[in-house]
Design a protein around this motif. Structure first.
Motif, PDB file in Angstrom:
ATOM      1  N   GLY A 147      21.948   0.522  12.774  1.00  0.00           N
ATOM      2  CA  GLY A 147      21.133   1.124  11.833  1.00  0.00           C
ATOM      3  C   GLY A 147      20.806   0.368  10.028  1.00  0.00           C
ATOM      4  O   GLY A 147      21.818   0.158   9.936  1.00  0.00           O
ATOM      5  N   THR A 148      19.526   0.381   9.866  1.00  0.00           N
ATOM      6  CA  THR A 148      18.917  -0.252   8.736  1.00  0.00           C
ATOM      7  C   THR A 148      18.806   1.058   8.080  1.00  0.00           C
ATOM      8  O   THR A 148      18.072   1.922   7.999  1.00  0.00           O
ATOM      9  N   ARG A 149      19.358   0.658   6.448  1.00  0.00           N
ATOM     10  CA  ARG A 149      19.311   1.388   5.111  1.00  0.00           C
ATOM     11  C   ARG A 149      17.948   0.825   4.499  1.00  0.00           C
ATOM     12  O   ARG A 149      18.352  -0.465   4.453  1.00  0.00           O
ATOM     13  N   VAL A 150      17.189   1.483   4.598  1.00  0.00           N
ATOM     14  CA  VAL A 150      15.701   0.892   3.971  1.00  0.00           C
ATOM     15  C   VAL A 150      15.774   1.913   2.195  1.00  0.00           C
ATOM     16  O   VAL A 150      16.176   3.125   1.953  1.00  0.00           O
ATOM     17  N   GLU A 151      16.235   0.072   1.338  1.00  0.00           N
ATOM     18  CA  GLU A 151      15.848   0.278  -0.286  1.00  0.00           C
ATOM     19  C   GLU A 151      14.365   0.722  -1.086  1.00  0.00           C
ATOM     20  O   GLU A 151      13.896  -0.491  -0.638  1.00  0.00           O
ATOM     21  N   ILE A 152      14.380   2.148  -1.090  1.00  0.00           N
ATOM     22  CA  ILE A 152      12.758   2.296  -1.819  1.00  0.00           C
ATOM     23  C   ILE A 152      12.812   1.864  -3.195  1.00  0.00           C
ATOM     24  O   ILE A 152      13.414   1.891  -3.672  1.00  0.00           O
ATOM     25  N   ILE A 153      11.786   0.682  -3.733  1.00  0.00           N
ATOM     26  CA  ILE A 153      11.022   1.085  -4.798  1.00  0.00           C
ATOM     27  C   ILE A 153       9.954   1.446  -5.503  1.00  0.00           C
ATOM     28  O   ILE A 153       9.157   0.954  -4.389  1.00  0.00           O
ATOM     29  N   GLY A 204      20.983  -3.607  10.174  1.00  0.00           N
ATOM     30  CA  GLY A 204      22.537  -3.448   9.765  1.00  0.00           C
ATOM     31  C   GLY A 204      22.284  -3.469   8.769  1.00  0.00           C
ATOM     32  O   GLY A 204      23.820  -3.452   7.797  1.00  0.00           O
ATOM     33  N   LYS A 205      21.246  -4.003   7.662  1.00  0.00           N
ATOM     34  CA  LYS A 205      21.614  -4.343   6.865  1.00  0.00           C
ATOM     35  C   LYS A 205      20.633  -3.286   5.850  1.00  0.00           C
ATOM     36  O   LYS A 205      20.628  -2.149   6.285  1.00  0.00           O
ATOM     37  N   VAL A 206      21.117  -3.534   3.917  1.00  0.00           N
ATOM     38  CA  VAL A 206      19.425  -3.208   3.858  1.00  0.00           C
ATOM     39  C   VAL A 206      19.233  -3.727   3.716  1.00  0.00           C
ATOM     40  O   VAL A 206      18.278  -5.091   3.532  1.00  0.00           O
ATOM     41  N   PHE A 207      17.667  -2.801   3.218  1.00  0.00           N
ATOM     42  CA  PHE A 207      15.961  -3.433   3.530  1.00  0.00           C
ATOM     43  C   PHE A 207      14.942  -2.681   2.867  1.00  0.00           C
ATOM     44  O   PHE A 207      14.962  -1.522   2.629  1.00  0.00           O
ATOM     45  N   PRO A 208      14.931  -4.010   1.976  1.00  0.00           N
ATOM     46  CA  PRO A 208      14.166  -3.078   0.327  1.00  0.00           C
ATOM     47  C   PRO A 208      12.618  -3.437   1.083  1.00  0.00           C
ATOM     48  O   PRO A 208      11.950  -4.053   1.629  1.00  0.00           O
ATOM     49  N   LEU A 209      11.877  -1.736   0.406  1.00  0.00           N
ATOM     50  CA  LEU A 209      10.627  -2.176   0.892  1.00  0.00           C
ATOM     51  C   LEU A 209      10.370  -1.183  -0.440  1.00  0.00           C
ATOM     52  O   LEU A 209      10.469  -0.358  -1.086  1.00  0.00           O
ATOM     53  N   GLU A 210       9.237  -1.854  -1.235  1.00  0.00           N
ATOM     54  CA  GLU A 210       8.045  -1.302  -2.251  1.00  0.00           C
ATOM     55  C   GLU A 210       7.142  -0.853  -1.942  1.00  0.00           C
ATOM     56  O   GLU A 210       6.251  -0.914  -0.967  1.00  0.00           O
ATOM     57  N   LEU A 211       6.864   0.245  -2.497  1.00  0.00           N
ATOM     58  CA  LEU A 211       5.253   1.202  -2.542  1.00  0.00           C
ATOM     59  C   LEU A 211       4.509   0.539  -3.783  1.00  0.00           C
ATOM     60  O   LEU A 211       5.530   0.650  -5.048  1.00  0.00           O
ATOM     61  N   PHE A 212       3.585   0.955  -3.399  1.00  0.00           N
ATOM     62  CA  PHE A 212       2.247   0.789  -4.481  1.00  0.00           C
ATOM     63  C   PHE A 212       1.876   1.799  -5.285  1.00  0.00           C
ATOM     64  O   PHE A 212       1.279   2.523  -4.133  1.00  0.00           O
ATOM     65  N   GLU A 213       2.040   2.310  -6.442  1.00  0.00           N
ATOM     66  CA  GLU A 213       1.125   3.649  -6.467  1.00  0.00           C
ATOM     67  C   GLU A 213      -0.596   3.474  -6.185  1.00  0.00           C
ATOM     68  O   GLU A 213      -1.212   2.807  -6.317  1.00  0.00           O
ATOM     69  N   LEU A 214      -0.469   4.761  -5.838  1.00  0.00           N
ATOM     70  CA  LEU A 214      -2.152   4.938  -5.520  1.00  0.00           C
ATOM     71  C   LEU A 214      -3.758   5.185  -6.589  1.00  0.00           C
ATOM     72  O   LEU A 214      -2.952   5.084  -7.658  1.00  0.00           O
TER      73      LEU A 214
END
Length: 267
Positions: A42-48, A101-111
């Motif tokens: 399981g990979t926890r996604v860290e949203i930015i 099994g780790k934290v996966f950083p994922l950046e969302l960009f504004e529309l």
């Protein structure tokens, strides 16, 4: 049934129960191991950024897995996921073995937001309007329709026939901001004289008065005509602009050329 047969039947039943319990136990152990295996992947996604995190929705686009909350579980192999949140562009990312099994950083960009500005007046005048945002020249046109990153801006509207207009605005992500702006025309002045005086002045086919005269007029393009009997008509295109708000003219009118007709008879 004799005593021996009864004991044999009881032995068979006990053996069945042992097999059943062993089978159930084995299945439970297998399931627990499978669950532990999946959890370990399981990979926890860290949203930015943070304001997108509360409303994000995940989907497994490729691979064998599923999402639960902010954690993505993989049964086998790598996964490709998408993340969507209101006001943000759809993000697509691949989670490989390094991140399992780790934290996966994922950046969302504004529309981006959209700015639409309309001004009112004659089309040929509005076409000369220059648009500038935060000191950057954008376009010369009769309206503005542009995508901008979310934030605050200073919009400068410059039409040569009108007073300049400055508007402070805020662009919101994924939203359209629409403005209707009335520009204030330049207050111009005409000073018209002629030699000889007394000529009739017309402005765009509208009779104004006799020279010499002075009158106010809004910024625009005009057709100026000066007419005096027995003199050649004078026609000129003039403009009242912010750079040149005053039109001064002193026309030297030219007499029309006469014709001489002779009727000669023999004596």
């Amino acid at each position: 049934m004799n005593q021996f047969d009864k004991k044999l039947e009881q032995a068979k039943n006990r053996q069945k129960r042992v097999y059943l319990i062993a089978g159930i136990t084995g299945l439970v152990i297998f399931l627990l191991m499978a669950v532990l295996f999946v959890i370990s992947r399981g990979t926890r996604v860290e949203i930015i950024p943070q304001d997108a995190k509360a409303h994000v929705v995940y989907r497994v686009a490729e691979g064998l897995g599923f999402s639960l909350g902010d954690t993505i579980y993989s049964f086998i192999g790598n996964l490709v996921i998408t993340a969507t949140a209101p006001g943000f562009k759809v993000a697509r990312a691949s989670i490989d073995a390094v991140h399992l099994g780790k934290v996966f950083p994922l950046e969302l960009f504004e529309l981006p937001g959209r700015l639409v500005v309309e001004i009112f007046g004659e089309d040929d005048i509005l076409a000369k309007t220059a648009w500038r945002i935060n000191d950057h020249d954008i376009a010369v046109s009769d309206r503005l329709d542009i995508e901008l990153e979310p934030g605050t801006y200073q919009l400068f509207i410059d039409n040569p026939f009108c007073q300049p207009k400055e508007v402070a605005l805020e662009i919101m992500r994924g939203e359209q901001t629409q403005l209707q702006v009335n520009l204030q025309p330049v207050n111009g002045l005409f000073r018209i004289s002629s030699q000889p005086s007394g000529a009739m002045v017309f402005l765009d086919h509208r009779q104004i008065g006799l020279t010499p005269l002075q009158f106010n007029q809004d910024g625009d393009r005009y057709g100026l005509r000066v007419v005096l009997e027995n003199y050649i008509e004078t026609v000129e295109q003039v403009s009242i602009t912010r750079a040149r708000p005053t039109v001064s003219r002193n026309y030297n009118l030219e007499l029309k050329k006469g014709t001489v007709r002779l009727d000669l008879e023999p004596e």
